[in-house]
Design a protein around this motif. Sequence first.
Motif, short mmCIF file in Angstrom:
data_model
loop_
_atom_site.label_atom_id
_atom_site.label_comp_id
_atom_site.label_asym_id
_atom_site.label_seq_id
_atom_site.Cartn_x
_atom_site.Cartn_y
_atom_site.Cartn_z
N SER A 61 86.33 14.89 58.29
CA SER A 61 86.80 15.83 57.28
C SER A 61 86.98 17.23 57.88
N ASP A 63 88.03 21.56 57.08
CA ASP A 63 88.17 22.66 56.14
C ASP A 63 88.32 23.97 56.90
N ASP A 88 81.46 17.85 52.43
CA ASP A 88 82.62 16.94 52.33
C ASP A 88 82.29 15.58 52.95
N CYS A 92 81.58 11.56 51.09
CA CYS A 92 82.15 10.28 51.52
C CYS A 92 81.05 9.21 51.65
N ASP A 228 82.42 17.13 45.36
CA ASP A 228 81.92 18.49 45.19
C ASP A 228 83.01 19.38 44.60
N ARG A 231 86.80 24.76 45.28
CA ARG A 231 88.00 25.43 44.72
C ARG A 231 88.50 24.67 43.50
N GLY A 232 88.83 25.38 42.45
CA GLY A 232 89.38 24.70 41.27
C GLY A 232 88.29 24.30 40.29
N SER A 236 88.84 20.77 37.94
CA SER A 236 89.82 20.16 38.85
C SER A 236 89.34 18.82 39.40
N GLU A 240 90.96 15.10 38.78
CA GLU A 240 91.32 14.16 39.85
C GLU A 240 90.78 12.77 39.54
N CYS A 345 86.79 30.54 49.32
CA CYS A 345 86.07 29.75 50.34
C CYS A 345 86.90 29.69 51.62
N ASP B 48 88.98 13.91 50.39
CA ASP B 48 88.61 15.08 51.19
C ASP B 48 88.27 14.68 52.62
N THR B 134 93.49 13.49 57.61
CA THR B 134 92.83 14.35 56.62
C THR B 134 93.31 15.78 56.86
N ASP B 136 93.71 20.19 55.13
CA ASP B 136 93.28 21.27 54.25
C ASP B 136 94.38 22.33 54.24
#
Lengths: 345, 345
Positions: A61, A63, A88, A92, A228, A231-232, A236, A240, A345, B48, B134, B136
């Motif tokens: 993952s 970010d 993140d 999973c 988690d 954002r959103g 959100s 999803e 973030c 994610d 993946t 972002d």
Amino acid sequence: MQLSCPMPKLDFDKITLGHGGGGSLTNKLLESGVFDLLSNPHLDQHHDGAILELKGQVAFSTDSFVVSPIFFPGGDIGELAVNGTVNDLAMCGAKPQYLSLSFIIEEGLLMTEFWQVLVSIKNACEKANVQVVTGDTKVVERGKGDQLFINTTGIGQILPSANISMQRVNEGDIIIVSDVIASHGIAIMSIREGLEFESDIKSDTRPLNGIIESLISEFEDGIHLLKDPTRGGLASVLNEVARDTRFGVYLEEKSLPIDEQVKGACEILGLDPLYVANEGIFITVVNSDIAESVVEHLRKNSNTKNAAIIGEVVQDHPTQVVIKSKIGGRRVVNMIVGEQLPRIC
Amino acid sequence: MQLSCPMPKLDFDKITLGHGGGGSLTNKLLESGVFDLLSNPHLDQHHDGAILELKGQVAFSTDSFVVSPIFFPGGDIGELAVNGTVNDLAMCGAKPQYLSLSFIIEEGLLMTEFWQVLVSIKNACEKANVQVVTGDTKVVERGKGDQLFINTTGIGQILPSANISMQRVNEGDIIIVSDVIASHGIAIMSIREGLEFESDIKSDTRPLNGIIESLISEFEDGIHLLKDPTRGGLASVLNEVARDTRFGVYLEEKSLPIDEQVKGACEILGLDPLYVANEGIFITVVNSDIAESVVEHLRKNSNTKNAAIIGEVVQDHPTQVVIKSKIGGRRVVNMIVGEQLPRIC
């Protein structure tokens, strides 16, 4: 904690373009203490890539963190960058193990600030039991960045008894939130653009891998989904879930755990806490027969002591999130459109 | 190639802050064609994190790309971001397999430009046989970034017969460069800050994993070390070899392959090609008895057709790189201090 990691004596006090050039200035920056601070056998190789021994199913993952300001109540961009990717991976159903760490620094960043972020990264890695094994440093001209952006990308092996996916969500499943909502967004808001509250609202940034590991070890495949709501916000991620499962999500407003100060701040600012970013909480969708035990289990941990059942997966209103307000009315909760607070973030 | 990937019709022509908010605008951006363009079974999960099946020794490498301008002769930031991480993995003796892809976009970036970069990423992934699994997307305010920064982080399994490390470098080993040097840096320089040459010097950005795989398959552990001389140029990687092995590195200037136009441009600009960045070449340190065969093998491939023996690992001048000039004089080649050209990659 920072007392144990004093900044080394350097002949520069600001990051310059040359520190991103890949030459001896870059080496000087890294060898002045960065490598020592984050030392582990993989990183100590000082290669462009790390060699890891892995086996079986692995989560991967990434970010990038652009939070502004880089220091905020309850944390900083370094801690956020470690915890964000750790979480993140945990969502999973993985045990986070290895991180890459990549900096984009704006020329002129004070070395004291950079060092403070590095110490936060070190501390966050220790807390989450992960290692930074490879990295990169770039510097851009003044006005072409904003102090510091960080990318972390993580690898973690899937826990043997984890079986987490959207496909496992079913009608009748219970939705649990692990702790109070909306703290991170309000903490950032509280110091940005001159707004201040008479409060000590702090970001909830924290690693969630420990509690996720204990949850999966205890309840195994009774845990269907982990997400988690960063954002959103909560709205959100729940949208999803509704969109991807084609079920409806039903929420009860009165069950949503929220700190009184955060709630007050949201009211003053006209923000709906359902849309405000979080960094240290998760939602889990579980088999209805274990829901109470999951909440009980979570409440024993200080990071999830306000865990609560907040809703249910239903056949009604497919693909939509519907909330029952405290006074009994029902309304659809849409996904956020743009963002309430940029660069959270 | 771009004709086969027309930009979808959108109701926006520029990226706004909301596209980085994690809400429905972010989804709209991704689902407008980004996911389709890069589609593969891992990415199609839209989670994610990606779940991968891995086994054994794995290389893991990260790079953030801040090149300016984002489009340049011979490539763009998207192609560079894929090839850069693919090549870092290849230099570990790995077969690159999976990439993460993280964007930091400056508000106002034209969607046509973003799409062009995405198509480049898609094409570069196909060429290098890797998948973006993946990602972002973050957006920062105008003036807080510079059009587009990209982080790619990659995973690849170590090739079974690879045994690549600094520790394997020995006295008498031969140093080979895979192709002409200094093209990338000069290509960027040629269009930056108003400087232009009457030439068509192009960046050498390209994936090197194919040729590395064939080299290792043919010569196995006769290949001791692989390094790509990107930022800091050939001088910096050779200095790393000398520093880390405690041997000396001896070079012959007359053997260095360089394009005549690039050489001319270096002379005009007063740049030493040894310090100019490359993106599509590598150096390898090999057993002396296979050196000629390695060069022969490389010359058969169009991406390495100018491969040449350029020097040797020696006991003399330990930790130093010494070059013998064309007229016979010898001088020490130091590591670059800052950088000749900022934001070259």
